[in-house]
Design an enzyme around this catalytic site. Structure first.
Site, PDB file in Angstrom:
ATOM      1  N   ARG A  46       0.827  -1.219   0.000  1.00  0.00           N
ATOM      2  CA  ARG A  46       0.000   0.000   0.000  1.00  0.00           C
ATOM      3  C   ARG A  46       0.862   1.270   0.000  1.00  0.00           C
ATOM      4  O   ARG A  46       0.598   2.211  -0.733  1.00  0.00           O
ATOM      5  CB  ARG A  46      -0.942  -0.016   1.208  1.00  0.00           C
ATOM      6  CG  ARG A  46      -2.026   1.042   1.148  1.00  0.00           C
ATOM      7  CD  ARG A  46      -3.065   0.875   2.244  1.00  0.00           C
ATOM      8  NE  ARG A  46      -3.613  -0.456   2.318  1.00  0.00           N
ATOM      9  CZ  ARG A  46      -4.582  -0.923   1.505  1.00  0.00           C
ATOM     10  NH1 ARG A  46      -5.089  -0.156   0.584  1.00  0.00           N
ATOM     11  NH2 ARG A  46      -5.005  -2.159   1.632  1.00  0.00           N
ATOM     12  N   ILE A  48      -7.534   2.250  -0.913  1.00  0.00           N
ATOM     13  CA  ILE A  48      -7.246   3.087   0.264  1.00  0.00           C
ATOM     14  C   ILE A  48      -5.783   3.496   0.176  1.00  0.00           C
ATOM     15  O   ILE A  48      -4.904   2.638   0.054  1.00  0.00           O
ATOM     16  CB  ILE A  48      -7.524   2.298   1.558  1.00  0.00           C
ATOM     17  CG1 ILE A  48      -9.029   2.018   1.674  1.00  0.00           C
ATOM     18  CG2 ILE A  48      -7.018   3.063   2.769  1.00  0.00           C
ATOM     19  CD1 ILE A  48      -9.382   1.020   2.757  1.00  0.00           C
ATOM     20  N   LEU A  49      -5.551   4.794   0.217  1.00  0.00           N
ATOM     21  CA  LEU A  49      -4.181   5.282   0.039  1.00  0.00           C
ATOM     22  C   LEU A  49      -3.488   5.434   1.386  1.00  0.00           C
ATOM     23  O   LEU A  49      -4.115   5.788   2.389  1.00  0.00           O
ATOM     24  CB  LEU A  49      -4.201   6.600  -0.734  1.00  0.00           C
ATOM     25  CG  LEU A  49      -4.697   6.417  -2.183  1.00  0.00           C
ATOM     26  CD1 LEU A  49      -4.937   7.755  -2.858  1.00  0.00           C
ATOM     27  CD2 LEU A  49      -3.707   5.569  -2.986  1.00  0.00           C
ATOM     28  N   ASN A  71     -13.018  13.551  -1.032  1.00  0.00           N
ATOM     29  CA  ASN A  71     -13.677  12.299  -1.380  1.00  0.00           C
ATOM     30  C   ASN A  71     -15.182  12.483  -1.224  1.00  0.00           C
ATOM     31  O   ASN A  71     -15.643  13.362  -0.494  1.00  0.00           O
ATOM     32  CB  ASN A  71     -13.199  11.169  -0.462  1.00  0.00           C
ATOM     33  CG  ASN A  71     -13.653   9.798  -0.932  1.00  0.00           C
ATOM     34  OD1 ASN A  71     -13.963   9.600  -2.117  1.00  0.00           O
ATOM     35  ND2 ASN A  71     -13.713   8.852  -0.029  1.00  0.00           N
ATOM     36  N   THR A  72     -15.943  11.674  -1.928  1.00  0.00           N
ATOM     37  CA  THR A  72     -17.384  11.641  -1.708  1.00  0.00           C
ATOM     38  C   THR A  72     -17.754  10.238  -1.248  1.00  0.00           C
ATOM     39  O   THR A  72     -17.207   9.248  -1.747  1.00  0.00           O
ATOM     40  CB  THR A  72     -18.170  12.031  -2.974  1.00  0.00           C
ATOM     41  OG1 THR A  72     -19.573  11.927  -2.692  1.00  0.00           O
ATOM     42  CG2 THR A  72     -17.842  11.157  -4.170  1.00  0.00           C
ATOM     43  N   HIS A  73     -18.680  10.185  -0.292  1.00  0.00           N
ATOM     44  CA  HIS A  73     -19.068   8.895   0.283  1.00  0.00           C
ATOM     45  C   HIS A  73     -20.591   8.788   0.278  1.00  0.00           C
ATOM     46  O   HIS A  73     -21.282   9.745   0.655  1.00  0.00           O
ATOM     47  CB  HIS A  73     -18.534   8.788   1.715  1.00  0.00           C
ATOM     48  CG  HIS A  73     -18.869   7.487   2.361  1.00  0.00           C
ATOM     49  ND1 HIS A  73     -18.219   6.307   2.048  1.00  0.00           N
ATOM     50  CD2 HIS A  73     -19.816   7.159   3.269  1.00  0.00           C
ATOM     51  CE1 HIS A  73     -18.747   5.321   2.750  1.00  0.00           C
ATOM     52  NE2 HIS A  73     -19.716   5.799   3.494  1.00  0.00           N
ATOM     53  N   ASP A 119     -12.688   7.498   5.640  1.00  0.00           N
ATOM     54  CA  ASP A 119     -14.010   8.123   5.818  1.00  0.00           C
ATOM     55  C   ASP A 119     -14.155   8.846   7.155  1.00  0.00           C
ATOM     56  O   ASP A 119     -15.265   8.967   7.686  1.00  0.00           O
ATOM     57  CB  ASP A 119     -15.133   7.068   5.677  1.00  0.00           C
ATOM     58  CG  ASP A 119     -15.187   6.484   4.271  1.00  0.00           C
ATOM     59  OD1 ASP A 119     -14.776   7.183   3.322  1.00  0.00           O
ATOM     60  OD2 ASP A 119     -15.618   5.329   4.119  1.00  0.00           O
TER      61      ASP A 119
END
Ligand code: GAR
Length: 203
Positions: free
Chosen positions: A60, A87-88, A102-104, A140
């Site tokens: 990762r 996932i960064l 980001n949009t969730h 998130d």
């Protein structure tokens, strides 16, 4: 600001950004996907920084460092994740600290993770929605920039509910990004010097 959009899926939010006139300079995907063809259809440079492993051996930090390098080389200073499936890690967030949106598809902090729509349905809520937030190392959990509610209908399944949420996301994310680009939502200043690549990073 030079805006890059990270995608992995259908790219309908990317489409909305471009249609709204947001200055998308680069589209980056972690895998071949429809969003990459959509970028080409808009005449926007698209790069696949391919993720070769989805298993336990996924490096990762190495991937995150490589991705940050690719964006840095192109002068990117603002990153919008739009359905990006990786996932960064720390090297990416170090390089673009406070400048990754980001949009969730849920009202965070409720229902974080990959199945925000499914989890909201399973919980039996009457109202869910979407959240535009700053992405941080903790998934998130970054500062919330905008949220909007979407009512759950009795006959909704995951797909129908997600589609109605995406209709809202396409507007809310565009409006939030525009506010960022116009300086109405202040962000951290961009990093001037790239971080050295993580040890073990693959070219
Ligand atoms: C959007 O609903 C976005 O919130 C979600 O992927 C969809 C992308 O749609 N992202 C996540 O769930 C990230 N946790 P698109 O590919 O049609 O633009």
């Amino acid at each position: 600001m030079s805006l890059a959009v990270l995608v992995s899926g259908t790219g309908s939010i990317l489409d909305a950004m471009v249609d709204a006139g947001l200055p998308v300079a680069l589209v980056v995907s972690d895998r071949p996907c429809t969003a990459v063809s959509r970028a080409a259809g808009h005449d926007i440079e698209a790069v696949v920084v391919r993720r070769h492993s989805f298993g336990d051996d996924f490096d990762r930090d190495g991937y995150s460092s490589m991705l940050a390098d690719r964006l840095g080389e192109r002068g990117v200073t603002l990153v919008a994740m739009a359905g990006f499936g990786t996932i960064l890690g720390q090297p990416f967030h170090d390089r673009f600290a406070g400048r990754v949106l980001n949009t969730h598809p849920a009202l965070l902090p409720a229902f974080p993770g990959w199945h925000g729509v499914r989890d909201a349905l399973a919980a039996g809520v009457d109202v869910t929605g979407c959240t535009v937030h700053l992405a941080t190392l903790e998934v998130d959990a970054g500062p919330i920039l905008a949220q909007e509610e979407v009512a759950v209908r009795p006959d909704d399944d995951e797909s129908s509910l997600h589609e109605r949420i995406k209709v809202v996301e396409r507007r809310l994310y565009v409006d939030t990004l525009r506010a960022v680009l116009d300086g109405e939502i202040p962000l951290e200043p961009p990093a001037t010097e790239p971080e050295p690549a993580a040890e073990g990073a693959t070219p």
